[in-house]
Design an enzyme around this catalytic site. Structure first.
Site, PDB file in Angstrom:
ATOM      1  N   THR A   1      68.726  29.847  -1.551  1.00  0.00           N
ATOM      2  CA  THR A   1      67.716  30.902  -1.554  1.00  0.00           C
ATOM      3  C   THR A   1      68.249  32.166  -0.875  1.00  0.00           C
ATOM      4  O   THR A   1      69.111  32.076   0.010  1.00  0.00           O
ATOM      5  CB  THR A   1      66.449  30.414  -0.808  1.00  0.00           C
ATOM      6  N   ASP A   2      67.701  33.315  -1.268  1.00  0.00           N
ATOM      7  CA  ASP A   2      68.080  34.569  -0.584  1.00  0.00           C
ATOM      8  C   ASP A   2      67.588  34.585   0.867  1.00  0.00           C
ATOM      9  O   ASP A   2      68.033  35.415   1.660  1.00  0.00           O
ATOM     10  CB  ASP A   2      67.545  35.787  -1.353  1.00  0.00           C
ATOM     11  N   GLU A   3      66.665  33.674   1.216  1.00  0.00           N
ATOM     12  CA  GLU A   3      66.102  33.705   2.575  1.00  0.00           C
ATOM     13  C   GLU A   3      67.143  33.351   3.635  1.00  0.00           C
ATOM     14  O   GLU A   3      66.940  33.602   4.822  1.00  0.00           O
ATOM     15  CB  GLU A   3      64.861  32.804   2.654  1.00  0.00           C
TER      16      GLU A   3
ATOM     17  N   TYR B   1      62.445  26.900   7.532  1.00  0.00           N
ATOM     18  CA  TYR B   1      62.841  26.633   6.135  1.00  0.00           C
ATOM     19  C   TYR B   1      64.209  27.232   5.849  1.00  0.00           C
ATOM     20  O   TYR B   1      65.126  26.539   5.385  1.00  0.00           O
ATOM     21  CB  TYR B   1      61.792  27.220   5.169  1.00  0.00           C
TER      22      TYR B   1
ATOM     23  N   LYS C   1      67.936  25.530   4.903  1.00  0.00           N
ATOM     24  CA  LYS C   1      68.686  25.840   3.676  1.00  0.00           C
ATOM     25  C   LYS C   1      70.078  26.385   4.021  1.00  0.00           C
ATOM     26  O   LYS C   1      71.059  26.106   3.333  1.00  0.00           O
ATOM     27  CB  LYS C   1      67.915  26.855   2.816  1.00  0.00           C
TER      28      LYS C   1
HETATM   29  P1  NAD Z   1      58.956  22.633  -4.978  1.00  0.00           P
HETATM   30  O1  NAD Z   1      58.479  22.459  -3.579  1.00  0.00           O
HETATM   31  O2  NAD Z   1      58.010  23.108  -6.030  1.00  0.00           O
HETATM   32  O3  NAD Z   1      59.588  21.259  -5.519  1.00  0.00           O
HETATM   33  C1  NAD Z   1      60.411  20.467  -4.733  1.00  0.00           C
HETATM   34  C2  NAD Z   1      60.652  19.153  -5.480  1.00  0.00           C
HETATM   35  O4  NAD Z   1      61.551  18.350  -4.690  1.00  0.00           O
HETATM   36  C3  NAD Z   1      59.388  18.315  -5.665  1.00  0.00           C
HETATM   37  O5  NAD Z   1      59.361  17.770  -6.967  1.00  0.00           O
HETATM   38  C4  NAD Z   1      59.522  17.210  -4.628  1.00  0.00           C
HETATM   39  O6  NAD Z   1      58.869  16.008  -4.993  1.00  0.00           O
HETATM   40  C5  NAD Z   1      61.032  17.035  -4.565  1.00  0.00           C
HETATM   41  N1  NAD Z   1      61.491  16.475  -3.282  1.00  0.00           N
HETATM   42  C6  NAD Z   1      61.142  16.899  -2.031  1.00  0.00           C
HETATM   43  N2  NAD Z   1      61.749  16.135  -1.104  1.00  0.00           N
HETATM   44  C7  NAD Z   1      62.524  15.242  -1.778  1.00  0.00           C
HETATM   45  C8  NAD Z   1      63.406  14.211  -1.371  1.00  0.00           C
HETATM   46  N3  NAD Z   1      63.615  13.954  -0.075  1.00  0.00           N
HETATM   47  N4  NAD Z   1      64.051  13.502  -2.323  1.00  0.00           N
HETATM   48  C9  NAD Z   1      63.841  13.758  -3.652  1.00  0.00           C
HETATM   49  N5  NAD Z   1      62.999  14.725  -4.087  1.00  0.00           N
HETATM   50  C10 NAD Z   1      62.358  15.457  -3.164  1.00  0.00           C
HETATM   51  O7  NAD Z   1      60.215  23.620  -4.865  1.00  0.00           O
HETATM   52  P2  NAD Z   1      60.694  24.780  -5.858  1.00  0.00           P
HETATM   53  O8  NAD Z   1      59.923  26.005  -5.563  1.00  0.00           O
HETATM   54  O9  NAD Z   1      60.747  24.250  -7.221  1.00  0.00           O
HETATM   55  O10 NAD Z   1      62.167  25.018  -5.304  1.00  0.00           O
HETATM   56  C11 NAD Z   1      63.267  24.271  -5.827  1.00  0.00           C
HETATM   57  C12 NAD Z   1      64.528  24.698  -5.106  1.00  0.00           C
HETATM   58  O11 NAD Z   1      64.737  26.089  -5.286  1.00  0.00           O
HETATM   59  C13 NAD Z   1      64.475  24.462  -3.586  1.00  0.00           C
HETATM   60  O12 NAD Z   1      65.744  23.999  -3.171  1.00  0.00           O
HETATM   61  C14 NAD Z   1      64.200  25.854  -3.009  1.00  0.00           C
HETATM   62  O13 NAD Z   1      64.746  25.984  -1.716  1.00  0.00           O
HETATM   63  C15 NAD Z   1      64.906  26.723  -4.023  1.00  0.00           C
HETATM   64  N6  NAD Z   1      64.380  28.098  -4.191  1.00  0.00           N
HETATM   65  C16 NAD Z   1      63.046  28.291  -4.425  1.00  0.00           C
HETATM   66  C17 NAD Z   1      62.577  29.581  -4.635  1.00  0.00           C
HETATM   67  C18 NAD Z   1      61.118  29.846  -4.945  1.00  0.00           C
HETATM   68  O14 NAD Z   1      60.715  31.010  -5.040  1.00  0.00           O
HETATM   69  N7  NAD Z   1      60.286  28.830  -5.156  1.00  0.00           N
HETATM   70  C19 NAD Z   1      63.463  30.671  -4.582  1.00  0.00           C
HETATM   71  C20 NAD Z   1      64.828  30.425  -4.334  1.00  0.00           C
HETATM   72  C21 NAD Z   1      65.268  29.132  -4.152  1.00  0.00           C
HETATM   73  P1  TYD Z   2      55.511  32.802  -0.374  1.00  0.00           P
HETATM   74  O1  TYD Z   2      55.020  32.666  -1.782  1.00  0.00           O
HETATM   75  O2  TYD Z   2      55.126  31.787   0.634  1.00  0.00           O
HETATM   76  O3  TYD Z   2      57.112  32.942  -0.477  1.00  0.00           O
HETATM   77  P2  TYD Z   2      58.187  33.310   0.699  1.00  0.00           P
HETATM   78  O4  TYD Z   2      57.544  33.265   2.013  1.00  0.00           O
HETATM   79  O5  TYD Z   2      59.197  32.224   0.522  1.00  0.00           O
HETATM   80  O6  TYD Z   2      58.694  34.677   0.336  1.00  0.00           O
HETATM   81  O7  TYD Z   2      55.061  34.223   0.180  1.00  0.00           O
HETATM   82  C1  TYD Z   2      55.422  35.427  -0.497  1.00  0.00           C
HETATM   83  C2  TYD Z   2      54.913  36.577   0.360  1.00  0.00           C
HETATM   84  O8  TYD Z   2      53.474  36.546   0.355  1.00  0.00           O
HETATM   85  C3  TYD Z   2      55.326  36.498   1.814  1.00  0.00           C
HETATM   86  O9  TYD Z   2      55.572  37.816   2.305  1.00  0.00           O
HETATM   87  C4  TYD Z   2      54.111  35.901   2.510  1.00  0.00           C
HETATM   88  C5  TYD Z   2      52.945  36.445   1.678  1.00  0.00           C
HETATM   89  N1  TYD Z   2      51.755  35.575   1.623  1.00  0.00           N
HETATM   90  C6  TYD Z   2      50.498  36.082   1.949  1.00  0.00           C
HETATM   91  O10 TYD Z   2      50.357  37.266   2.301  1.00  0.00           O
HETATM   92  N2  TYD Z   2      49.422  35.245   1.880  1.00  0.00           N
HETATM   93  C7  TYD Z   2      49.532  33.948   1.504  1.00  0.00           C
HETATM   94  O11 TYD Z   2      48.504  33.215   1.488  1.00  0.00           O
HETATM   95  C8  TYD Z   2      50.815  33.431   1.160  1.00  0.00           C
HETATM   96  C9  TYD Z   2      50.995  31.999   0.741  1.00  0.00           C
HETATM   97  C10 TYD Z   2      51.904  34.291   1.218  1.00  0.00           C
END
Ligand code: NAD
Ligand code: TYD
Length: 341
Positions: A129-131, A154, A158
Site C-alpha cells: 500500500t502507499d500508506e 496498519y 504492511k
Molecule cells: P479486505 O479486508 O477486503 O480483504 C482481506 C481478505 O483477506 C479477506 O478475504 C480476509 O478473509 C482475508 N484474510 C485476512 N486474514 C487472513 C489470514 N490470516 N489468512 C488468510 N486470509 C486472510 O482487504 P482489501 O481491501 O481487499 O485489501 C487487499 C490487500 O490490498 C491488502 O493486503 C491491503 O493491504 C492491500 N491494499 C488495499 C487498498 C485498499 O484501498 N483497500 C489499497 C492498497 C493496498
Molecule cells: P478509509 O476508507 O478508511 O481508507 P484509508 O484510511 O486507508 O485511507 O478512509 C479514507 C479517508 O476517509 C480517510 O482520510 C479517513 C476518512 N474517513 C472518514 O472521514 N470517515 C469514515 O467513517 C471513514 C471510514 C473514513
C-alpha cells in the site's frame, strides 16, 4: 506466464482479491487460481458466486500463518506463483486492536515467503500500500524511492511485511515483486471503508461521519485498474522491484462525500463532522511513472466514471450490502461511531 500454470491467490474473498479472481477467470483462461482465504469478517464467499463453478477456480479455507497447510496446498496444486492479498486492511481497526495486524500482515507474510522459498516458487507478489510512505503535505507525490514512514499500526505492519519481502529477495534470491497502490474503490468493498460506508448511510438518511475537517486527501483508483496493474507487474515486472500504482484522482474526503450525496440528490446537511482519527494521515498522492512507462499499464476510468459505476453497483446489489452489514458490522459501527454521541 506459460499456459496451465496455477497461482495461489491469498485473500481472494476480500474486496480487491475477489475482483482480481473474477478478472482472472473471465480474462485469463490459461491460468488456474487457488483462492486461499481464512474468511475473516472481511472475507465473503458470496463475493465469488458467479465464478465459483469454473474449472479454473479452487477454494481452500485457511490462515496464511498455517505453515503445514500452505505447504500442502502449494504441493497438491503444483503452485508456481503466489499473489498475497490477505491482510487485515482497516486503519481504524488497527488503532483499536493492532495485534492481529502483526499476526496476519507480518507473520502471515513471513510464512508465505518461507513456503515460497522452500517450494521454489517462481514469483511472489506482495500487494502492499502507499500508506507505507506515510503522509504528504500540500504538494509532491510518493515515488518508489520515497522513505518508508508508516504512521498507523496498519501501515507499520504492511511496511514490516515489505521489508521481509525485500530480505527474502536479497538473502535467498526469491523472485519477488512489491506493489504499492493508493485507495481503491469499487464493487464488493466492505462498508467500513469511506465510500461504501457513506453510500450505505446516505441511502437511509443516516448521518455521514466525516473525520476532522474532511480536508484529508486520498488518490482514488478504481479496483479493476488496480487488478490489471497487479497482473501487469506479476507478468512483466522485474524481480526485486517495487511498483507504485495510483488513479491520478486526488480528492479530499468532503468532495467524495458530497459526490455520494449528490448521487442520491440528498442534502449536505447529512454530513456530520466527528472526532478525527488518531494520527490521521493528511494526504496521499502517487507518482506512478515507473508502472506507466515499464508495465504497459494505465488507469482506464476517471474518478467520476468509476464512482458512478461503483454507486450504481451498490444500488443494484443492495442485498449484498444488507448481508455484510447484518452481523458483526452492527457492533463495530456502534463502537466506532455511536459511542461519542
Ligand atoms: P479486505 O479486508 O477486503 O480483504 C482481506 C481478505 O483477506 C479477506 O478475504 C480476509 O478473509 C482475508 N484474510 C485476512 N486474514 C487472513 C489470514 N490470516 N489468512 C488468510 N486470509 C486472510 O482487504 P482489501 O481491501 O481487499 O485489501 C487487499 C490487500 O490490498 C491488502 O493486503 C491491503 O493491504 C492491500 N491494499 C488495499 C487498498 C485498499 O484501498 N483497500 C489499497 C492498497 C493496498
Ligand atoms: P478509509 O476508507 O478508511 O481508507 P484509508 O484510511 O486507508 O485511507 O478512509 C479514507 C479517508 O476517509 C480517510 O482520510 C479517513 C476518512 N474517513 C472518514 O472521514 N470517515 C469514515 O467513517 C471513514 C471510514 C473514513
Amino acid at each position: 506466464m506459460a499456459n496451465n500454470e496455477t497461482i495461489l491467490v491469498t485473500g481472494g474473498c476480500g474486496f480487491i482479491g475477489c475482483n482480481f479472481v473474477r478478472m482472472m477467470i473471465n480474462k485469463h483462461p490459461e491460468v488456474e487460481i487457488v483462492n486461499f482465504d481464512a474468511l475473516t469478517y472481511a472475507g465473503n464467499l458470496d463475493n465469488l458466486t458467479d465464478v465459483m463453478d469454473s474449472s479454473q477456480y479452487h477454494f481452500v479455507r485457511g490462515d496464511i500463518q498455517d505453515a503445514a497447510l500452505v505447504s500442502k496446498v502449494i504441493a497438491d496444486y503444483e503452485i508456481s506463483g503466489i499473489i498475497n492479498f490477505a491482510a487485515e486492511s482497516h486503519v481504524d481497526r488497527s488503532i483499536t486492536g493492532p495485534k492481529v495486524f502483526i499476526d496476519t500482515n507480518v507473520s502471515g507474510t513471513l510464512n508465505l515467503l518461507q513456503q515460497a522459498n522452500e517450494h521454489g516458487i517462481k514469483r511472489y507478489l506482495q500487494v502492499s500500500t502507499d500508506e507505507v510512505y506515510g503522509s504528504l503535505g500540500a504538494t509532491g507525490a510518493f515515488t518508489e524511492e520515497s522513505p518508508l514512514c508508516p504512521n498507523s499500526p496498519y501501515s507499520a505492519s504492511k511496511t514490516a511485511a515489505d521489508h521481509f519481502v525485500r530480505a527474502y529477495h536479497h538473502t535467498f534470491g526469491l523472485d519477488t515483486i512489491v506493489t504499492r497502490c493508493s485507495n481503491n474503490y469499487g464493487p464488493y468493498q466492505f462498508p467500513e471503508k469511506l465510500i461504501p460506508l457513506m453510500f450505505n448511510n446516505a441511502r437511509i438518511d443516516k448521518p455521514l461521519p466525516v473525520y476532522g475537517d474532511g480536508a484529508n486527501v486520498r488518490d482514488w483508483i478504481y479496483v479493476n485498474d488496480h487488478c490489471e496493474a497487479i497482473w501487469a507487474a506479476f507478468t512483466k515486472g522485474t524481480p526485486g522491484e517495487v511498483y507504485n500504482f495510483g488513479g491520478a484522482s486526488e480528492r479530499n474526503n468532503l468532495e467524495v462525500v458530497k459526490a455520494i450525496l449528490s448521487y442520491f440528490n440528498k442534502p449536505d446537511s447529512l454530513i456530520k463532522f466527528v472526532k478525527d482519527r488518531l494520527g490521521h494521515d493528511q494526504r496521499y498522492a502517487i507518482d506512478a511513472t515507473k508502472a506507466l512507462t515499464t508495465l504497459d499499464w494505465k488507469p482506464s476510468v476517471t474518478f467520476e466514471e468509476g464512482l458512478k459505476m461503483t454507486l450504481d453497483w451498490y444500488s443494484t446489489n443492495q442485498k449484498w450490502i444488507d448481508n455484510v452489514t447484518s452481523g458483526e458490522y452492527k457492533s463495530y459501527y456502534k463502537k466506532m461511531y455511536e459511542s461519542e454521541g
